[in-house]
Scaffold this motif. Structure first.
Motif, PDB file in Angstrom:
ATOM      1  N   ASN A 259       0.817  -1.215   0.000  1.00  0.00           N
ATOM      2  CA  ASN A 259       0.000   0.000   0.000  1.00  0.00           C
ATOM      3  C   ASN A 259       0.852   1.267   0.000  1.00  0.00           C
ATOM      4  OD1 ASN A 259      -2.523  -1.440   0.132  1.00  0.00           O
ATOM      5  ND2 ASN A 259      -2.114  -1.809   2.299  1.00  0.00           N
ATOM      6  N   SER A 260       1.958   1.210  -0.699  1.00  0.00           N
ATOM      7  CA  SER A 260       2.826   2.376  -0.838  1.00  0.00           C
ATOM      8  C   SER A 260       2.909   2.744  -2.315  1.00  0.00           C
ATOM      9  CB  SER A 260       4.226   2.068  -0.305  1.00  0.00           C
ATOM     10  OG  SER A 260       5.097   3.164  -0.511  1.00  0.00           O
ATOM     11  N   PRO A 261       2.581   3.985  -2.680  1.00  0.00           N
ATOM     12  CA  PRO A 261       2.628   4.383  -4.095  1.00  0.00           C
ATOM     13  C   PRO A 261       4.033   4.265  -4.676  1.00  0.00           C
ATOM     14  CG  PRO A 261       1.439   6.004  -2.769  1.00  0.00           C
ATOM     15  CD  PRO A 261       2.107   5.071  -1.811  1.00  0.00           C
ATOM     16  N   LEU A 262       4.105   4.098  -5.975  1.00  0.00           N
ATOM     17  CA  LEU A 262       5.389   4.010  -6.676  1.00  0.00           C
ATOM     18  C   LEU A 262       6.255   5.206  -6.306  1.00  0.00           C
ATOM     19  CD1 LEU A 262       6.022   2.907 -10.287  1.00  0.00           C
ATOM     20  CD2 LEU A 262       7.035   5.035  -9.513  1.00  0.00           C
ATOM     21  N   GLU A 263       7.549   4.947  -6.118  1.00  0.00           N
ATOM     22  CA  GLU A 263       8.475   5.990  -5.667  1.00  0.00           C
ATOM     23  C   GLU A 263       9.630   6.143  -6.657  1.00  0.00           C
ATOM     24  OE1 GLU A 263      10.479   7.390  -1.452  1.00  0.00           O
ATOM     25  OE2 GLU A 263      10.471   5.251  -1.927  1.00  0.00           O
ATOM     26  N   ILE A 264       9.637   7.256  -7.373  1.00  0.00           N
ATOM     27  CA  ILE A 264      10.720   7.546  -8.313  1.00  0.00           C
ATOM     28  C   ILE A 264      12.052   7.629  -7.578  1.00  0.00           C
ATOM     29  CG2 ILE A 264      11.669   9.260  -9.908  1.00  0.00           C
ATOM     30  CD1 ILE A 264       9.326   7.753 -11.089  1.00  0.00           C
ATOM     31  N   GLU A 265      12.028   8.166  -6.370  1.00  0.00           N
ATOM     32  CA  GLU A 265      13.260   8.370  -5.610  1.00  0.00           C
ATOM     33  C   GLU A 265      13.819   7.092  -5.007  1.00  0.00           C
ATOM     34  OE1 GLU A 265      11.313  12.164  -6.165  1.00  0.00           O
ATOM     35  OE2 GLU A 265      10.581  10.251  -5.430  1.00  0.00           O
ATOM     36  N   SER A 329       6.519  13.110   8.897  1.00  0.00           N
ATOM     37  CA  SER A 329       5.920  13.294   7.579  1.00  0.00           C
ATOM     38  C   SER A 329       6.454  14.563   6.927  1.00  0.00           C
ATOM     39  CB  SER A 329       4.396  13.371   7.696  1.00  0.00           C
ATOM     40  OG  SER A 329       3.805  13.572   6.423  1.00  0.00           O
ATOM     41  N   CYS A 330       6.860  14.451   5.666  1.00  0.00           N
ATOM     42  CA  CYS A 330       7.256  15.637   4.907  1.00  0.00           C
ATOM     43  C   CYS A 330       6.027  16.523   4.695  1.00  0.00           C
ATOM     44  CB  CYS A 330       7.841  15.232   3.552  1.00  0.00           C
ATOM     45  SG  CYS A 330       9.367  14.258   3.639  1.00  0.00           S
ATOM     46  N   SER A 331       6.243  17.779   4.414  1.00  0.00           N
ATOM     47  CA  SER A 331       5.123  18.691   4.171  1.00  0.00           C
ATOM     48  C   SER A 331       4.894  18.921   2.684  1.00  0.00           C
ATOM     49  CB  SER A 331       5.374  20.030   4.876  1.00  0.00           C
ATOM     50  OG  SER A 331       6.576  20.636   4.418  1.00  0.00           O
ATOM     51  N   SER A 332       5.761  18.365   1.833  1.00  0.00           N
ATOM     52  CA  SER A 332       5.613  18.522   0.380  1.00  0.00           C
ATOM     53  C   SER A 332       5.679  17.148  -0.283  1.00  0.00           C
ATOM     54  CB  SER A 332       6.711  19.429  -0.184  1.00  0.00           C
ATOM     55  OG  SER A 332       7.985  18.845   0.031  1.00  0.00           O
ATOM     56  N   GLY A 333       5.244  17.097  -1.536  1.00  0.00           N
ATOM     57  CA  GLY A 333       5.245  15.843  -2.263  1.00  0.00           C
ATOM     58  C   GLY A 333       6.567  15.569  -2.951  1.00  0.00           C
ATOM     59  N   ASP A 334       6.763  14.304  -3.331  1.00  0.00           N
ATOM     60  CA  ASP A 334       7.964  13.929  -4.074  1.00  0.00           C
ATOM     61  C   ASP A 334       7.729  14.119  -5.568  1.00  0.00           C
ATOM     62  OD1 ASP A 334       6.261  11.861  -4.744  1.00  0.00           O
ATOM     63  OD2 ASP A 334       7.408  10.292  -3.738  1.00  0.00           O
ATOM     64  N   GLY A 357      12.571  19.748   0.196  1.00  0.00           N
ATOM     65  CA  GLY A 357      13.789  19.998   0.967  1.00  0.00           C
ATOM     66  C   GLY A 357      13.558  20.485   2.378  1.00  0.00           C
ATOM     67  N   GLU A 358      12.298  20.374   2.866  1.00  0.00           N
ATOM     68  CA  GLU A 358      11.994  20.927   4.181  1.00  0.00           C
ATOM     69  C   GLU A 358      12.691  20.203   5.327  1.00  0.00           C
ATOM     70  OE1 GLU A 358       8.389  18.461   2.794  1.00  0.00           O
ATOM     71  OE2 GLU A 358       9.825  19.882   1.961  1.00  0.00           O
ATOM     72  N   ASP A 359      13.211  19.000   5.065  1.00  0.00           N
ATOM     73  CA  ASP A 359      13.971  18.306   6.109  1.00  0.00           C
ATOM     74  C   ASP A 359      15.329  18.958   6.337  1.00  0.00           C
ATOM     75  OD1 ASP A 359      14.213  17.157   3.399  1.00  0.00           O
ATOM     76  OD2 ASP A 359      15.799  15.929   4.270  1.00  0.00           O
ATOM     77  N   GLU A 360      15.746  19.865   5.433  1.00  0.00           N
ATOM     78  CA  GLU A 360      17.040  20.535   5.558  1.00  0.00           C
ATOM     79  C   GLU A 360      16.918  22.051   5.674  1.00  0.00           C
ATOM     80  OE1 GLU A 360      19.773  18.773   5.987  1.00  0.00           O
ATOM     81  OE2 GLU A 360      18.518  16.997   5.809  1.00  0.00           O
ATOM     82  N   THR A 361      15.695  22.573   5.725  1.00  0.00           N
ATOM     83  CA  THR A 361      15.512  24.024   5.797  1.00  0.00           C
ATOM     84  C   THR A 361      15.220  24.511   7.205  1.00  0.00           C
ATOM     85  OG1 THR A 361      13.125  23.862   5.372  1.00  0.00           O
ATOM     86  CG2 THR A 361      14.595  24.065   3.451  1.00  0.00           C
ATOM     87  N   GLY A 362      14.980  23.592   8.135  1.00  0.00           N
ATOM     88  CA  GLY A 362      14.595  23.985   9.478  1.00  0.00           C
ATOM     89  C   GLY A 362      13.100  23.969   9.680  1.00  0.00           C
ATOM     90  N   GLU A 363      12.345  23.612   8.638  1.00  0.00           N
ATOM     91  CA  GLU A 363      10.886  23.583   8.754  1.00  0.00           C
ATOM     92  C   GLU A 363      10.416  22.417   9.620  1.00  0.00           C
ATOM     93  OE1 GLU A 363       6.997  22.773   5.901  1.00  0.00           O
ATOM     94  OE2 GLU A 363       8.803  23.675   5.017  1.00  0.00           O
ATOM     95  N   LEU A 364      11.043  21.256   9.467  1.00  0.00           N
ATOM     96  CA  LEU A 364      10.623  20.079  10.219  1.00  0.00           C
ATOM     97  C   LEU A 364      11.384  19.917  11.525  1.00  0.00           C
ATOM     98  CD1 LEU A 364      10.247  17.384   7.407  1.00  0.00           C
ATOM     99  CD2 LEU A 364       8.519  18.926   8.352  1.00  0.00           C
ATOM    100  N   ALA A 365      12.482  20.606  11.652  1.00  0.00           N
ATOM    101  CA  ALA A 365      13.281  20.535  12.877  1.00  0.00           C
ATOM    102  C   ALA A 365      14.146  21.787  12.956  1.00  0.00           C
ATOM    103  CB  ALA A 365      14.166  19.295  12.868  1.00  0.00           C
ATOM    104  N   LYS A 366      14.551  22.119  14.157  1.00  0.00           N
ATOM    105  CA  LYS A 366      15.442  23.252  14.336  1.00  0.00           C
ATOM    106  C   LYS A 366      16.870  22.790  14.096  1.00  0.00           C
ATOM    107  CE  LYS A 366      16.757  26.862  17.619  1.00  0.00           C
ATOM    108  NZ  LYS A 366      16.572  27.390  19.001  1.00  0.00           N
ATOM    109  N   CYS A 367      17.424  23.200  12.957  1.00  0.00           N
ATOM    110  CA  CYS A 367      18.767  22.766  12.570  1.00  0.00           C
ATOM    111  C   CYS A 367      19.823  23.706  13.168  1.00  0.00           C
ATOM    112  CB  CYS A 367      18.911  22.749  11.051  1.00  0.00           C
ATOM    113  SG  CYS A 367      17.732  21.666  10.196  1.00  0.00           S
TER     114      CYS A 367
END
Length: 543
Positions: A259-265, A329-334, A357-367
């Motif tokens: 039940n996981s959609p196809l992932e290009i990445e 959970s990411c806030s944007s789509g792949d 790229g929100e996992d590296e911008t500080g949006e999902l965590a304080k970097c």
């Protein structure tokens, strides 16, 4: 000091001609077709895994073209396993690797043969990263001094040669594929139950993607781009490749649907130009017609969780308390606009996992920045995927910050060498010139304790999570954790609300009671008061 107006020089990997090699790096973000990409991925042969004889029969019966498929034979050192020990995953029936002891990790030891010594550091880092992501796996290295006396019956031997990268699918004891002309797996100095993963210079770039791709094949994982629903998302051009069997879509009954959609990445997805026989891409995105490149660093969080699901979550006998690592959970789509998860320990690590790229911008965590920002307000250090860290030198060129990289001195301009409207280098998106992604270099995540000060009720326990917390009421209390109420002490034996038999003795408990047959009577049915307790909690929470 020479200043480069653009960063094209950093993309030295794309200037290499690796045509004719079996497997390139496998990941990328959708970008426009460029001449560089065509040169890199002009792969005449993509045959990176061997098909077992029983699978070849099934493929042929299903109408697949297996003329270009590599089939393991007895000469390759492989015998079909006991079918009772086989688990299905994708098209391939494969033996699963096992824990050495009940409740222990799935153990996959490896040895680096001297022919693969140039890849040794890459293999170590790739498999260390893989082990970290696969929490119920252990991937220990067996050294030169240990291999002669190793007690590991099964394992992986990495062999270097010049004829592509490949692996067996699943546990295949003794499989050597006649690599370097050997006739037995013992020729590589390993026990008879080990198997080969072959690596070659052209298909093994300076990132873990190819090593992890082949390792996942050895764990039994097929290509993501061969899923039954592939054609809903991808347009495949069979005329653009000489090896269509590497792209054949699997039948529904031969694919384990999680039940996981196809992932290009996914590290198991070929790039658009991988396996092409000319200038045209083999695969494009159905919705946009875009292609995707192949530069990725590691398996995705989805790759890791799917593998753990098959090996560990579905094996409660060995892993009764199995839990995945914490994921956010990411806030944007792949690329296909699917919102994915990212492991919490990947946040602020300099590698982009989320689509935006929100996992590296500080949006999902304080970097926490590794270097102070420049006077222009730009990152004091930036890291390019597959290229390394570039540190601000303190100098300016045309008012732009100058960075020193492993192979160049750079200042940010647009792709034509002209001044960009943006003063700071673009982050967390492919650069126009060559597609590499840059991000600020972080020292890690600000791991402040969210339970200090304690936000929960005094009668609750606070659990620190990633930039979050969880409150749970203590025993004898009920509520949402932020507000907890003492469960009243009701004597069911005294007020007559118990359900004990008239020939039983009722004994009151703190939030319960027990029934025990009186002397001379036999217990024909032990009455449970669980429903009574649940009703009691419900009444309290409803008031």
């Amino acid at each position: 000091m020479k200043i480069l107006a653009t960063l094209a020089v950093i993309n030295r990997l794309q200037a290499q001609d690796i045509s004719g090699i079996g497997v390139p790096p496998f990941q990328g973000t959708a970008v426009s077709q460029t001449e560089d990409e065509i040169n890199v991925a002009n792969q005449a042969e993509i045959t990176d895994f061997y098909v077992k004889p029983s699978d070849a029969v099934r493929m042929a019966e299903a109408g697949f073209n297996i003329s270009s498929a590599r089939i393991i034979t007895a000469e390759d050192g492989y015998e079909e396993p006991d079918p009772d020990l086989i688990t299905e995953r994708g098209l391939t029936n494969y033996d699963k690797w096992r824990p050495l002891v009940r409740g222990g990790p799935v153990t996959v030891p490896y040895f680096v043969h001297n022919t693969a010594s140039s890849f040794h550091t890459l293999i170590q880092s790739s498999l260390s990263s893989l082990e970290n992501d696969l929490g119920c796996f252990s991937i220990p290295e067996v050294s030169d001094s240990e291999i002669d006396a190793t007690a590991f019956v099964n394992g992986i031997v990495f062999v270097g040669h010049n004829d592509g990268c490949y692996s067996a699918l699943g546990l295949a004891p003794g499989a050597h594929f006649q690599t370097l002309g050997v006739s037995t797996i013992e020729s590589f100095g390993v026990p008879s139950g080990w198997q080969v993963i072959a690596l070659a210079p052209g298909c093994t770039p300076d990132n873990p993607s190819t090593v992890q791709h082949e390792m996942l094949h050895a764990l039994g994982v097929k290509h993501e781009h061969q899923r039954p629903d592939r054609d809903e998302f991808i347009v495949f051009d069979p005329s653009a490749t000489n090896n269509p069997s590497q792209f054949d879509v699997l039948a529904d009954e031969d694919w384990y649907d999680m039940n996981s959609p196809l992932e290009i990445e996914s590290v198991m997805t070929y790039c658009s130009f991988c396996g092409n026989n000319g200038a045209d891409p083999v695969m494009t995105l159905r919705e946009t017609g875009e292609t995707w490149s192949s530069l990725r660093d590691r398996i995705t969080t989805t790759d890791a969780k799917q593998l753990q699901h098959v090996y560990c979550e579905l094996d409660p006998e060995n892993y009764p308390d199995f839990e995945y690592k914490q994921a956010i959970s990411c806030s944007s789509g792949d690329t296909l606009n699917v919102t994915r998860e990212v492991f919490a320990d990947r946040l602020c690590d300099g590698i982009v996992d989320c689509g935006g790229g929100e996992d590296e911008t500080g949006e999902l965590a304080k970097c926490i920045p590794k270097e102070e920002d420049t006077n222009n307000g730009c990152c004091g250090s930036i890291t390019f995927e597959n290229e390394g860290e570039c540190i601000f030198t303190g100098e300016l060129y045309s008012e732009r910050d100058v960075y020193e990289c492993p192979n160049a001195i750079i200042a940010w301009f647009n792709g034509k060498g002209q001044t960009s409207d943006e003063i700071c280098p673009p982050l967390n998106t492919p650069w126009e010139v060559f597609g590499n992604v840059a991000s600020c270099t972080w020292a890690g995540v600000d791991a402040s304790d969210e339970c200090d000060p304690d936000p929960c009720d005094p009668n609750a326990t606070c659990t620190d999570l990633h930039e979050d917390y969880r409150c749970e009421c203590n025993e004898l209390y009920t509520g949402d954790g932020e507000t907890c109420t003492l469960i009243p002490d009701v004597d069911e034996c005294d007020d007559g609300s118990h359900h004990c038999s008239a020939n039983a003795i009722c004994t009151d408990q703190r939030v319960d009671y027990t029934c025990e047959c009186a002397t001379g009577f036999k217990d024909s049915m032990q009455v449970s008061i669980l429903l009574r307790y649940i009703k009691q909690l419900f009444d309290i929470q409803s008031n």
